[in-house]
Scaffold this motif. Structure first.
Motif, PDB file in Angstrom:
ATOM      1  N   PHE A 264      42.073  47.807  45.478  1.00 29.88           N
ATOM      2  CA  PHE A 264      41.095  47.682  44.398  1.00 29.88           C
ATOM      3  C   PHE A 264      39.765  48.141  44.685  1.00 29.88           C
ATOM      4  O   PHE A 264      39.134  48.738  43.803  1.00 29.88           O
ATOM      5  CB  PHE A 264      40.752  46.076  44.444  1.00 29.88           C
ATOM      6  N   LEU A 265      39.394  48.165  46.000  1.00 30.65           N
ATOM      7  CA  LEU A 265      37.952  48.728  46.141  1.00 30.65           C
ATOM      8  C   LEU A 265      38.250  50.340  46.240  1.00 30.65           C
ATOM      9  O   LEU A 265      37.246  50.956  45.553  1.00 30.65           O
ATOM     10  CB  LEU A 265      37.842  48.460  47.912  1.00 30.65           C
TER      11      LEU A 265
ATOM     12  N   GLY B 271      37.969  51.122  42.406  1.00 33.21           N
ATOM     13  CA  GLY B 271      36.739  50.892  42.247  1.00 33.21           C
ATOM     14  C   GLY B 271      35.824  52.191  42.407  1.00 33.21           C
ATOM     15  O   GLY B 271      34.968  52.564  41.567  1.00 33.21           O
TER      16      GLY B 271
ATOM     17  N   ILE C 199      34.126  48.052  40.211  1.00 32.65           N
ATOM     18  CA  ILE C 199      35.511  47.278  40.983  1.00 32.65           C
ATOM     19  C   ILE C 199      36.151  46.922  39.714  1.00 32.65           C
ATOM     20  O   ILE C 199      37.234  46.925  39.642  1.00 32.65           O
ATOM     21  CB  ILE C 199      35.349  46.201  41.738  1.00 32.65           C
ATOM     22  N   ASP C 200      35.577  46.313  38.608  1.00 33.41           N
ATOM     23  CA  ASP C 200      36.095  45.930  37.398  1.00 33.41           C
ATOM     24  C   ASP C 200      36.778  47.058  36.621  1.00 33.41           C
ATOM     25  O   ASP C 200      37.944  46.938  36.352  1.00 33.41           O
ATOM     26  CB  ASP C 200      35.162  45.348  36.224  1.00 33.41           C
TER      27      ASP C 200
ATOM     28  N   GLY D 127      33.480  37.796  42.645  1.00 32.67           N
ATOM     29  CA  GLY D 127      34.355  38.254  41.724  1.00 32.67           C
ATOM     30  C   GLY D 127      34.738  37.773  40.530  1.00 32.67           C
ATOM     31  O   GLY D 127      35.218  38.356  39.491  1.00 32.67           O
TER      32      GLY D 127
END
Length: 216
Positions: free
Chosen positions: A63-64, A67, A73-74, A154
């Motif tokens: 995810f990072l 991002g 990140i979203d 988050g």
């Protein structure tokens, strides 16, 4: 927030059970149902299920990295979910079922973030399809323990609940201080996570404040 070893085992078991339930559901949906807009803005039902696969296939570090590539990140999580959603529904369901026991425990947020994810996204899938969503009230209360703690990262900004007290009419539990928002725990959970459809199931003097924060 810190869990005792037996509590961690209970949380991991609950996550696995919810993954299997969602896998069974996804495997039985037709194309129109899979394309139904979910409660998670911008994602259809299939993409929500694909995100639950991405949780453990791509993981926290994936995810990072995504991002960084996509400018946030979203956006990174969204890109990974859409990529995973290119798989067939049967493949998504099979992966969820086969990897149901994967122990998701990201840094800082720990295993309760995984339980939050499956309970909220389970509702994101079921409610638009007109299917019942009846999570265990005790697990809902545990998730609300997490969401109102300092380790929540988050899911939503902490300021959303500033000056608001949450009350679960099912378990009798209360979190926070301020103007009361009361209702069934699952509706409280969905509302604080931004699902405005749940607001109609809540009451109390703090409800207009929460509603305005969600809609602003």
């Amino acid at each position: 927030m810190r869990l005792r070893p037996e509590e961690r085992e209970q949380v991991f078991a609950a996550v696995a059970g919810e993954r299997r339930s969602i896998a069974d559901l996804i495997a039985g949906l037709d194309a129109d149902q899979l394309a139904t807009p979910s409660l998670c803005a911008g994602w259809d039902v299939k993409t929500v299920a694909a995100h639950l696969v991405s949780d453990f296939v791509d993981g926290f570090w994936g995810f990072l990295a995504s991002g960084v590539r996509h400018g946030g990140i979203d956006r990174g999580i969204d890109a990974l979910a859409r990529r995973r959603a290119q798989a067939s529904a049967s493949e998504i369901a099979r992966t969820l079922r086969e990897r149901a026991d994967h122990r998701l425990s990201p840094p800082v947020t720990g295993p309760l973030s995984g339980l939050t994810d499956v309970l909220v996204h389970g509702a994101d899938i079921r409610i638009p399809l007109g299917l019942p969503h009846d999570p265990d009230p005790q697990y809902v209360a545990r998730v609300l323990d997490f969401l109102t703690s300092r380790t929540q990262v988050g899911f939503f900004p902490h300021r959303r609940l500033r000056g608001i007290q949450l009350h679960d009419e099912v378990t009798g539990r209360t979190w926070g201080q301020g103007e009361m928002v009361t209702g069934p725990g699952d509706a409280v959970l969905l509302a604080v996570c931004g699902r405005t459809v749940a607001l109609d199931g809540l009451a109390g003097p703090g409800l207009p404040v929460l509603r305005s924060r969600l809609l602003s």
